[in-house]
Design an enzyme around this catalytic site. Structure first.
Site, PDB file in Angstrom:
ATOM      1  N   ARG A   1       0.897  -1.184   0.033  1.00  0.00           N
ATOM      2  CA  ARG A   1       0.135  -0.020   0.010  1.00  0.00           C
ATOM      3  C   ARG A   1       0.943   1.239  -0.049  1.00  0.00           C
ATOM      4  O   ARG A   1       0.337   2.064  -0.488  1.00  0.00           O
ATOM      5  CB  ARG A   1      -1.051  -0.033   1.184  1.00  0.00           C
ATOM      6  CG  ARG A   1      -1.704   1.362   1.291  1.00  0.00           C
ATOM      7  CD  ARG A   1      -2.780   1.078   2.241  1.00  0.00           C
ATOM      8  NE  ARG A   1      -2.421   0.673   3.562  1.00  0.00           N
ATOM      9  CZ  ARG A   1      -2.197   1.557   4.743  1.00  0.00           C
ATOM     10  NH1 ARG A   1      -1.973   2.683   4.151  1.00  0.00           N
ATOM     11  NH2 ARG A   1      -1.510   0.999   5.780  1.00  0.00           N
TER      12      ARG A   1
ATOM     13  N   TYR B   1     -14.968  14.734 -18.468  1.00  0.00           N
ATOM     14  CA  TYR B   1     -15.412  13.540 -18.151  1.00  0.00           C
ATOM     15  C   TYR B   1     -16.447  13.629 -17.237  1.00  0.00           C
ATOM     16  O   TYR B   1     -16.362  13.969 -15.931  1.00  0.00           O
ATOM     17  CB  TYR B   1     -14.223  12.635 -17.773  1.00  0.00           C
ATOM     18  CG  TYR B   1     -14.654  11.234 -17.152  1.00  0.00           C
ATOM     19  CD1 TYR B   1     -15.265  10.522 -18.367  1.00  0.00           C
ATOM     20  CD2 TYR B   1     -14.261  10.812 -16.178  1.00  0.00           C
ATOM     21  CE1 TYR B   1     -15.677   9.068 -17.837  1.00  0.00           C
ATOM     22  CE2 TYR B   1     -14.590   9.394 -15.915  1.00  0.00           C
ATOM     23  CZ  TYR B   1     -15.203   8.842 -16.629  1.00  0.00           C
ATOM     24  OH  TYR B   1     -15.562   7.317 -16.501  1.00  0.00           O
TER      25      TYR B   1
ATOM     26  N   ASP C   1      -5.732  17.271 -17.163  1.00  0.00           N
ATOM     27  CA  ASP C   1      -5.876  15.671 -17.411  1.00  0.00           C
ATOM     28  C   ASP C   1      -5.515  15.581 -18.958  1.00  0.00           C
ATOM     29  O   ASP C   1      -6.133  15.984 -20.165  1.00  0.00           O
ATOM     30  CB  ASP C   1      -7.354  15.441 -17.297  1.00  0.00           C
ATOM     31  CG  ASP C   1      -7.786  13.942 -17.658  1.00  0.00           C
ATOM     32  OD1 ASP C   1      -6.930  13.316 -18.281  1.00  0.00           O
ATOM     33  OD2 ASP C   1      -8.782  13.480 -16.843  1.00  0.00           O
TER      34      ASP C   1
ATOM     35  N   LYS D   1      -6.940   3.751 -20.266  1.00  0.00           N
ATOM     36  CA  LYS D   1      -7.026   4.129 -21.645  1.00  0.00           C
ATOM     37  C   LYS D   1      -5.917   3.940 -22.544  1.00  0.00           C
ATOM     38  O   LYS D   1      -5.393   2.850 -22.538  1.00  0.00           O
ATOM     39  CB  LYS D   1      -7.535   5.818 -21.862  1.00  0.00           C
ATOM     40  CG  LYS D   1      -8.556   5.987 -20.754  1.00  0.00           C
ATOM     41  CD  LYS D   1      -9.941   5.178 -20.809  1.00  0.00           C
ATOM     42  CE  LYS D   1     -11.251   5.943 -20.118  1.00  0.00           C
ATOM     43  NZ  LYS D   1     -10.983   5.785 -18.748  1.00  0.00           N
TER      44      LYS D   1
END
Length: 399
Positions: A63, A116, A188, A213
């Protein structure tokens, strides 16, 4: 930290293949191993204590850090010309991390008006619950952006090209305006990828990605990334990811790194296909309009040429007969898949108003140019003749 061996003298095609895989091998392996472990052992109690105290480098718990994930972070940092990168479980985990780790009660964020769908929902509906103000503006218009910056936001968040209108924002101009009021600029870069555009070089403070993506490129894994140059921002962002558990899984990280090695090959093919289809669609009798940064009639074509090294694989177009025309088109496609997401080797098509942006009220959608006739196409690597034929036969079904 990005690897020292990955120098700026190497071209982006070379970096896509080698970045993240150039550290000293354990057994001479060419591909970095997957360290599929949740925890790491210590040689002694003293070593464990030293690592937790930050007095000794080394791994403790996945983590916090993992060698496989770190290799991916190094690779993306090199491609974006950043000095560090922090991976997250998904693109939205990366975006939410930036917003929540850098904004406090009473502060504000100025965001692009067309984003988005989930990104806009988080900014518009979730952040105000924490006392964070949100403002939306067409960032492709510098005058409107400068006006909204009079509210003195702490962050400016934008997409370029914007999803799904394909508007282009002048990143260098946006950075100057944001910095003039003491704000950070976050871009972004998912649609463009660092293969086509590197916002940090244009003045942005942070770049975020949905690695799901084009950087992964195979529609089979989720991931997000935050890239920057300021060490102070890295500490805040890394701490937030670690504490909230927005961590990337090592196998997930390895799959994305493997996909990135073919980025140059995929993007070159997909971009050529996208430009070809954009030119084809703008002359089709059943298409009302086309938005692709590589077309000279795009409103921000000159800006795109100046700040991008390629125009990308995404385009939007309006179908005559509006929503019904779009429905007919998608229901009669034989090769192109009707699905959300983007950037894979396969071409995907979707209707934002009823799918990815359906959570936004119709009035808000129309205000930002997201009309009911808009169809978003992620162009893949298929033979261009087959893609054109498929679109043509489906469009010809429209009355």
């Amino acid at each position: 930290m990005a690897e020292e061996k990955a120098t700026s003298e190497w071209r982006k095609e070379t970096l896509a293949v080698h970045a993240g895989g150039m550290k000293e091998a354990i057994f001479g392996e060419v591909s970095p191993p997957i360290f599929q472990t949740s925890t790491f052992g210590f040689t002694s109690a003293e070593e464990g204590a030293a690592r937790f105290a930050g007095e000794q480098s080394g791994y403790i718990y996945t983590r916090m850090n993992n060698p496989t994930v770190n290799a991916l972070e190094d690779a993306v940092a090199v491609l974006e010309n950043g000095t560090w990168a922090v991976a997250a479980a998904t693109g939205m985990a990366a975006i939410s991390t930036v917003l929540l780790s850098l904004l406090s009660q009473g502060e504000g964020v100025a965001a692009g008006d067309c984003l988005y769908g989930p990104t806009r929902v988080v900014i518009q509906r979730e952040l105000p619950r924490f006392g964070i103000r949100s403002f939306f503006v067409d960032t492709s218009n510098p005058e409107l952006l400068e006006e909204i910056l009079g509210t003195r936001p702490k962050l400016v968040f934008l997409e370029t090209p914007a999803n799904p209108t394909m508007k282009i924002t002048d990143v260098a101009a946006a950075a100057r305006l944001a910095h003039a009021v003491g704000a950070l600029l976050i871009v972004d870069n998912t649609f463009a990828t660092p293969y086509c555009q590197r916002p940090l070089e244009l003045g942005a403070d942070l770049v975020v990605h949905s690695l799901t993506k084009a950087l992964n490129g195979h529609s089979d894994v989720l991931g997000g990334m935050i890239v920057g140059r300021d060490d102070g921002l890295e500490k805040k962002i890394k701490k937030f990811v670690t504490l909230t558990g927005a961590t990337m899984d090592p196998h997930q990280g390895w799959l994305i790194w493997r996909g990135m090695r073919t980025l140059a090959l995929r993007l070159e093919r997909a971009q050529a296909n996208a430009l070809n289809l954009a030119e084809f669609l703008q002359n089709h009798p059943k298409v009302a309009w086309v938005s692709y940064p590589g077309l000279p009639n795009h409103p921000q074509y000159r800006i795109a040429r100046r700040q991008m090294e390629g125009f990308g694989f995404m385009l939007s177009f309006g179908v005559k007969s509006g929503l019904e025309g779009g429905r007919i088109l998608m229901n009669h496609l034989k090769l192109i898949t009707v699905a959300v997401s983007l950037g894979g080797v396969e071409s995907l098509i979707q209707h934002p108003a009823s799918m990815t942006h359906a959570s936004l009220p119709r009035q808000e959608r129309e205000q930002v140019g997201l009309t009911d006739d808009l169809v978003r196409l992620s162009v893949g690597c298929e033979a261009i003749e087959d893609l054109r034929a498929d679109l043509n036969q489906a469009l010809n079904r429209i009355a």
